[in-house]
Design an enzyme around this catalytic site. Structure first.
Site, short mmCIF file in Angstrom:
data_model
loop_
_atom_site.label_atom_id
_atom_site.label_comp_id
_atom_site.label_asym_id
_atom_site.label_seq_id
_atom_site.Cartn_x
_atom_site.Cartn_y
_atom_site.Cartn_z
NE ARG A 1 -4.14 -1.52 0.02
CZ ARG A 1 -4.32 -2.34 -0.78
NH1 ARG A 1 -3.67 -2.48 -1.82
NH2 ARG A 1 -5.37 -2.98 -0.77
CD GLU B 1 -3.13 3.48 -5.23
OE1 GLU B 1 -4.34 2.80 -5.60
OE2 GLU B 1 -2.01 2.85 -4.89
CG HIS C 1 -3.36 -0.46 -6.89
ND1 HIS C 1 -3.83 0.02 -5.83
CD2 HIS C 1 -3.57 -1.94 -6.75
CE1 HIS C 1 -4.18 -0.73 -4.71
NE2 HIS C 1 -3.84 -2.06 -5.38
#
Ligand code: DGY
Length: 324
Positions: free
Chosen positions: A243, A272, A290
């Site tokens: 993360r 994000e 991602h």
């Protein structure tokens, strides 16, 4: 596999590939929010639903207030993700709603993307792609874009869960020596010779590349800061497939600009999708949007695994991925 006493009835707020939707329709009774109201936020549909199971993804955070306002008949929340930081588990517990995630189904894809980032960072993928796409490549030269190899180097994995173990197995194919740091040491059959470091500082000084795989938690947020980057050898590579908030962007960017780090490979970011724009201009950063778990095989595997967990639960069992 435990057979369900009843067919599962699910309302899915997450947007899924058509193949996966097809798989799920075969396996259970499922209504997809985007089929009935494609232009409406999925969560706006929740109050009127009667299905006992809600399937979500990281795109639909369920905070305490939303969980408290779910229809009375909701008995389970299943998140189509490995991470679960977008869910307020305490609020689910307070309402006696079971919660399931997918810790295992994504391992192959995420480990592959981890290797891809490691190789891309080591072999200067961003600069190479920019050069050839510029249409101004002057041709081969022995001095051009010299990268570094990962062959026979030392790889450190912070957070050696199943993804970490798959990554280690792939990295052994490059003759890498594997180190890891975890809260608990793994059993020898899971370690497969990897060197355990109870203190990450011991590991950082020995490795050429670090892969972050720890879950996001109050203990790991901001973990990779200037001090800890300083523990790494000069010229090391950092990869993040966990993360974004494990990293302090200012500190990583300073180390990449200053040359303490050779390169970084990042699939996840703070804030994000609005990542720190300085990453776009750093030639020694290989960035991806991602996509760690984004293969069609894994998307299908995730759906099947989630259904299996729910069937086990409905049949009275305790699925391994039950969080609450
Ligand atoms: C996961 O499943 O946790 C992926 O990273 C998507 O968030």
């Amino acid at each position: 596999m435990v057979q369900p006493p009843e067919r599962l009835s699910i309302f899915a707020t997450c947007r899924l590939p058509e193949e996966v939707k097809g798989d799920l329709r075969q396996m259970c009774d499922i209504v997809f929010a985007d089929d009935i109201a494609p232009n409406q936020p999925a969560r706006a549909l929740l109050p009127g639903r009667e299905e006992p199971i809600v399937m979500i993804s990281v795109q639909e955070p369920l905070d305490a207030a939303t969980i408290a306002s779910l229809p009375a008949g909701v008995r389970a929340i299943a998140t189509y993700s490995a991470g679960h930081e977008h869910l307020d588990l305490a609020a689910a517990r307070a309402r006696d709603i079971a919660v399931f995630s997918l810790p295992d189904a994504l391992s192959e894809a995420v480990a592959e993307v981890g290797m891809f980032l490691l190789l891309g960072a080591a072999h200067r993928a961003t600069e190479s792609i920019d050069l050839i796409r510029s249409r101004a490549w002057p041709g081969w030269s022995a001095t051009q874009l010299n990268g570094v190899e990962i062959f026979r180097k030392h790889l450190g994995i912070l957070g050696m869960g199943r993804i970490g173990r798959v990554l280690a197995q792939r990295a052994r194919g490059f003759d890498m020596t594997i180190h890891y740091s975890n809260r608990r040491r793994l059993a020898p059959e899971l370690e497969v010779g990897a060197q355990f470091h109870a203190d990450p500082k011991d590991m950082f000084g020995k490795i050429d590349a670090l892969v972050l795989l720890a879950p996001s938690s109050p203990e790991t947020r901001g973990f990779l800061n200037a001090e800890r980057i300083g523990w790494l050898k000069r010229g090391a590579i950092v990869v993040n497939i966990a993360r974004g908030n494990l990293i302090v962007d200012d500190d990583l960017i300073a180390a990449l600009r200053g040359g303490h780090l050779f390169a970084a490979g990042l699939d996840v970011f703070n804030g994000e999708p609005n990542l720190d724009p300085r990453y776009f201009d750093l030639p020694n950063v290989f960035i991806l949007p991602h996509i760690g778990s984004s293969t069609i095989e894994t998307r299908r595997r995730m759906a099947a695994a989630l259904i299996e967990q729910l069937r086990t639960w409905i049949a009275g069992g305790t699925p391994s991925s039950r969080l609450v």
